[in-house]
Write an enzyme that holds these catalytic residues in place. Structure first.
Site, PDB file in Angstrom:
ATOM      1  CB  CYS A 116     -14.302  82.803  80.844  1.00 41.97           C
ATOM      2  SG  CYS A 116     -15.706  81.731  81.189  1.00 41.97           S
ATOM      3  CG  HIS A 219     -16.916  86.741  80.056  1.00 49.45           C
ATOM      4  ND1 HIS A 219     -16.083  86.254  79.060  1.00 49.45           N
ATOM      5  CD2 HIS A 219     -17.564  85.665  80.570  1.00 49.45           C
ATOM      6  CE1 HIS A 219     -16.235  84.945  78.961  1.00 49.45           C
ATOM      7  NE2 HIS A 219     -17.124  84.556  79.869  1.00 49.45           N
ATOM      8  CD  GLU A 221     -14.802  89.084  77.240  1.00 49.20           C
ATOM      9  OE1 GLU A 221     -14.279  89.233  78.369  1.00 49.20           O
ATOM     10  OE2 GLU A 221     -15.532  88.104  76.978  1.00 49.20           O
TER      11      GLU A 221
END
Ligand SMILES: [Mn+2]
Length: 246
Positions: A116, A219, A221
């Site tokens: 990001c 993202h 994660e």
């Protein structure tokens, strides 16, 4: 021995980025990065914005990889622009720390993963620029700031071939999650585009000449528990850091 992975750490207090010395880390966000690294067999270490060059050098000399994480907007002065309407919150000490971390890791050919803000930061650190606000500067753009939960994939990206991302995922197209209002504009000379959104915006960058330098606008994660491609991407990064172990 587990590889040590340094994770830059932004801060957020009461809905606003960049206020500091209040003792609040973004625990909820950095737990996701850390949990994913641990699940892939790495040992995460968080780097706070308070680090000066000496502290940063010490951490990075011990680290086997650097993860440039999500966070607020980078001050446009770092890519030669004045602030425009639509620019979000800024945290200059964080900018300085992360730009120095990216430069040091690049110089040492440390494996780097940008996520990001991390893709934007890496691009800026190497001489590129970003759109300060997609909605105002790219009116034909699709929705990049999804209202859906972070774990939900919304828009597609098409993956370039050849690219590091294609090597890892073996797919020409995947669906990703994302909550960004900025995006890479001019790509730094040492980086190449690895993926684009349907509107043409850059969604991934990589450095073909480096051991492992990959940055994505989405993202992984945040979708680690449910998305196979998120797991493959983070696993590939941690695997590259293991190769630095004695
Ligand atoms: Mn996007």
């Amino acid at each position: 021995m587990l590889p040590l992975i340094a994770v830059t750490c932004s801060r957020k207090i009461g809905g606003s980025w960049g206020e500091y010395d209040q003792g609040h880390f973004m625990d909820y966000a950095f737990c996701q990065y850390s949990r994913a690294i641990v699940a892939c067999g790495g040992a995460p270490v968080l780097i706070p914005a308070a680090c000066d060059q000496g502290a940063l050098d010490r951490i990075l000399s011990a680290a086997d990889g650097l993860l440039l994480s999500g966070g607020p907007d980078v001050h446009p002065k770092f890519y030669g622009e004045e602030p425009m309407p639509g620019l979000g919150e800024i945290d200059e000490p964080l900018d300085r720390m992360e730009l120095a971390a990216a430069a040091a890791a690049w110089k040492a050919d440390l494996p780097i993963l940008g996520i990001c803000r991390g893709i934007q930061l890496l691009n800026i650190a190497l001489g590129g620029t970003v759109y300060q606000d997609i909605e105002r500067q790219v009116p034909e753009a699709i929705e990049h700031r999804q209202q859906a939960a972070k774990s939900v994939a919304t828009h597609t990206v098409s993956i370039e071939r050849p690219s590091l991302l294609f090597d890892i995922l073996r797919r020409r197209s995947i669906r990703v999650n994302g909550k960004h209002h900025q995006a890479v504009k001019d790509v730094a000379e040492d980086l190449q585009v690895g993926a684009r959104a349907p509107d043409g915006l850059v969604e991934a960058l990589f450095a073909p000449e480096r051991t492992f330098v990959l940055a994505v606008q989405w993202h992984p994660e945040g979708a680690f528990a449910t998305d196979l491609f998120a797991r493959k991407l983070l696993s590939a990064f941690v695997r590259s850091t293991k190769e630095r172990l004695p």
